[in-house]
Motif scaffolding. Sequence first.
Motif, PDB file in Angstrom:
ATOM      1  N   GLN A  92       0.835  -1.244  -0.073  1.00  0.00           N
ATOM      2  CA  GLN A  92       0.116  -0.243  -0.168  1.00  0.00           C
ATOM      3  C   GLN A  92       0.771   1.112   0.411  1.00  0.00           C
ATOM      4  O   GLN A  92       1.894   1.095   0.462  1.00  0.00           O
ATOM      5  N   ARG A  93       0.668   2.036  -0.576  1.00  0.00           N
ATOM      6  CA  ARG A  93       1.096   3.726  -1.046  1.00  0.00           C
ATOM      7  C   ARG A  93       1.155   3.582   0.778  1.00  0.00           C
ATOM      8  O   ARG A  93      -0.079   4.027   0.939  1.00  0.00           O
ATOM      9  N   GLY A  94       2.035   4.974   0.820  1.00  0.00           N
ATOM     10  CA  GLY A  94       1.654   5.616   2.030  1.00  0.00           C
ATOM     11  C   GLY A  94       2.302   4.975   3.171  1.00  0.00           C
ATOM     12  O   GLY A  94       2.169   5.339   4.170  1.00  0.00           O
ATOM     13  N   CYS A  95       2.373   3.376   2.967  1.00  0.00           N
ATOM     14  CA  CYS A  95       3.035   2.923   4.105  1.00  0.00           C
ATOM     15  C   CYS A  95       4.295   2.603   4.400  1.00  0.00           C
ATOM     16  O   CYS A  95       4.569   2.230   3.672  1.00  0.00           O
ATOM     17  N   GLU A  96       5.084   2.589   5.195  1.00  0.00           N
ATOM     18  CA  GLU A  96       6.577   2.737   5.489  1.00  0.00           C
ATOM     19  C   GLU A  96       6.701   2.460   6.763  1.00  0.00           C
ATOM     20  O   GLU A  96       6.399   3.064   7.964  1.00  0.00           O
ATOM     21  N   ILE A  97       8.076   1.902   7.164  1.00  0.00           N
ATOM     22  CA  ILE A  97       9.160   1.921   8.727  1.00  0.00           C
ATOM     23  C   ILE A  97       9.648   2.781   8.606  1.00  0.00           C
ATOM     24  O   ILE A  97      10.743   2.884   7.211  1.00  0.00           O
ATOM     25  N   ARG A  98       9.900   3.445   8.957  1.00  0.00           N
ATOM     26  CA  ARG A  98      11.579   4.288   9.611  1.00  0.00           C
ATOM     27  C   ARG A  98      12.318   3.862  10.383  1.00  0.00           C
ATOM     28  O   ARG A  98      11.654   3.178  11.627  1.00  0.00           O
ATOM     29  N   VAL A  99      12.596   4.665  10.440  1.00  0.00           N
ATOM     30  CA  VAL A  99      14.084   3.888  11.681  1.00  0.00           C
ATOM     31  C   VAL A  99      15.219   5.236  12.180  1.00  0.00           C
ATOM     32  O   VAL A  99      15.556   5.942  11.650  1.00  0.00           O
ATOM     33  N   ASP A 100      14.340   5.604  13.278  1.00  0.00           N
ATOM     34  CA  ASP A 100      15.142   6.974  14.242  1.00  0.00           C
ATOM     35  C   ASP A 100      15.219   7.859  13.700  1.00  0.00           C
ATOM     36  O   ASP A 100      15.580   9.037  13.457  1.00  0.00           O
ATOM     37  N   SER A 101      13.893   7.946  12.903  1.00  0.00           N
ATOM     38  CA  SER A 101      13.267   9.793  12.731  1.00  0.00           C
ATOM     39  C   SER A 101      12.242  10.195  13.626  1.00  0.00           C
ATOM     40  O   SER A 101      12.062  11.187  13.398  1.00  0.00           O
ATOM     41  N   GLN A 228      31.157  -7.135  18.209  1.00  0.00           N
ATOM     42  CA  GLN A 228      30.987  -6.417  17.265  1.00  0.00           C
ATOM     43  C   GLN A 228      30.608  -5.418  16.019  1.00  0.00           C
ATOM     44  O   GLN A 228      30.335  -4.692  17.236  1.00  0.00           O
ATOM     45  N   PRO A 229      31.262  -5.764  15.045  1.00  0.00           N
ATOM     46  CA  PRO A 229      30.719  -3.784  14.231  1.00  0.00           C
ATOM     47  C   PRO A 229      28.922  -4.090  14.446  1.00  0.00           C
ATOM     48  O   PRO A 229      28.288  -4.860  14.285  1.00  0.00           O
ATOM     49  N   PRO A 230      28.622  -2.643  14.908  1.00  0.00           N
ATOM     50  CA  PRO A 230      26.899  -2.767  15.282  1.00  0.00           C
ATOM     51  C   PRO A 230      26.600  -2.421  13.826  1.00  0.00           C
ATOM     52  O   PRO A 230      26.640  -2.455  12.888  1.00  0.00           O
ATOM     53  N   LEU A 231      24.847  -2.430  14.538  1.00  0.00           N
ATOM     54  CA  LEU A 231      24.257  -2.813  12.917  1.00  0.00           C
ATOM     55  C   LEU A 231      23.895  -1.389  12.041  1.00  0.00           C
ATOM     56  O   LEU A 231      24.428  -0.122  12.271  1.00  0.00           O
ATOM     57  N   ARG A 232      23.650  -1.562  10.674  1.00  0.00           N
ATOM     58  CA  ARG A 232      23.737  -0.370  10.092  1.00  0.00           C
ATOM     59  C   ARG A 232      21.684  -0.068  10.413  1.00  0.00           C
ATOM     60  O   ARG A 232      20.913  -1.381   9.882  1.00  0.00           O
ATOM     61  N   TRP A 233      21.464   0.650  11.317  1.00  0.00           N
ATOM     62  CA  TRP A 233      20.340   1.077  11.646  1.00  0.00           C
ATOM     63  C   TRP A 233      19.503   1.680  10.168  1.00  0.00           C
ATOM     64  O   TRP A 233      18.739   2.598  11.074  1.00  0.00           O
ATOM     65  N   GLN A 234      18.919   1.458   9.489  1.00  0.00           N
ATOM     66  CA  GLN A 234      18.229   1.770   8.481  1.00  0.00           C
ATOM     67  C   GLN A 234      17.461   0.133   7.515  1.00  0.00           C
ATOM     68  O   GLN A 234      17.263  -0.580   8.124  1.00  0.00           O
ATOM     69  N   PHE A 235      16.781   1.014   7.139  1.00  0.00           N
ATOM     70  CA  PHE A 235      15.725  -0.524   6.532  1.00  0.00           C
ATOM     71  C   PHE A 235      14.943   0.065   5.827  1.00  0.00           C
ATOM     72  O   PHE A 235      14.605   0.828   4.818  1.00  0.00           O
ATOM     73  N   ASP A 236      15.483  -1.167   4.974  1.00  0.00           N
ATOM     74  CA  ASP A 236      15.171  -0.963   3.420  1.00  0.00           C
ATOM     75  C   ASP A 236      14.049  -1.551   3.371  1.00  0.00           C
ATOM     76  O   ASP A 236      14.439  -2.966   3.614  1.00  0.00           O
ATOM     77  N   PRO A 237      13.175  -1.402   1.974  1.00  0.00           N
ATOM     78  CA  PRO A 237      12.072  -2.483   1.747  1.00  0.00           C
ATOM     79  C   PRO A 237      12.200  -4.121   1.651  1.00  0.00           C
ATOM     80  O   PRO A 237      11.358  -4.934   1.868  1.00  0.00           O
ATOM     81  N   VAL A 238      13.164  -4.374   0.886  1.00  0.00           N
ATOM     82  CA  VAL A 238      13.459  -5.300   0.307  1.00  0.00           C
ATOM     83  C   VAL A 238      13.699  -6.462   1.429  1.00  0.00           C
ATOM     84  O   VAL A 238      13.767  -7.589   1.158  1.00  0.00           O
TER      85      VAL A 238
END
Length: 251
Positions: A92-101, A228-238
């Motif tokens: 659905q358009r307009g639906c998204e996951i954001r991280v740290d916004s 250990q190396p920290p996570l990349r705190w971003q979310f890609d729809p894939v």
Amino acid sequence: MPPHLHWLEPQDPFPSATLAWGPEDPAPGLLAAGHHLDAEHLQRAYSEGIFPWFGTGQPVLWWSPDPRMVLRPQEFRLHRSLRRTLLKFRAQRGCEIRVDSAFEEVMRACANTARPGQDGTWIVPGVIQAYAAFHAAGHAHSVETWIDGRLVGGLYCVGIGRAVFGESMFAHQTDASKIALAALVCLCRQQGVTLIDCQQNTRHLASLGAREIARDLFLQHVRQTRSQPPLRWQFDPVYWNALLPPEAIAA
């Protein structure tokens, strides 16, 4: 006589998590009281498998329960209804996951969410201020469910290296917190995180696949992953493909 409880001055190290009160004590899992609640002490605590939780009018209380409730991302239970919700959300358009916004907004929403068996919240303004500083230092994060430009659900968590500690969730719309948790699961699967701390056992978490493990095993996991190396705190729809493979989307 009640068991001894460690009182911590600002310069004191945390006692070993293994010294927390046991099942026969008044508050199983309680380790110590005191310290300032700030980014430095939060980092030290989480790095040792310890977290703060206290009520209004109490000193800062530090906990390390045994057993520990955890969710292994590979064991996340995707119920049929949630699967349908995620498929709709993804398409659905307009639906998204954001991280740290909107980290502080997520914390305030968690603070204002009523929970069964709780008369109030421990997420008072001083706690929000401490975790906001922890967030600015790169160790606290929010995973957010947005629909048509509105924040409708989310969670906040702590990340020390590749050790991930879940804290609290909220939903202003049906399943919005579960969508955020599913997104965190996908992010963790994408980056090889094998365990998300859930702190304590709840029926809701158990229904999603979380289970208890011995504290010793949990502490071993923290020791292995905190550097250990920290996570990349971003979310890609894939990343949704971890739970919703392409054939499921086409079905």
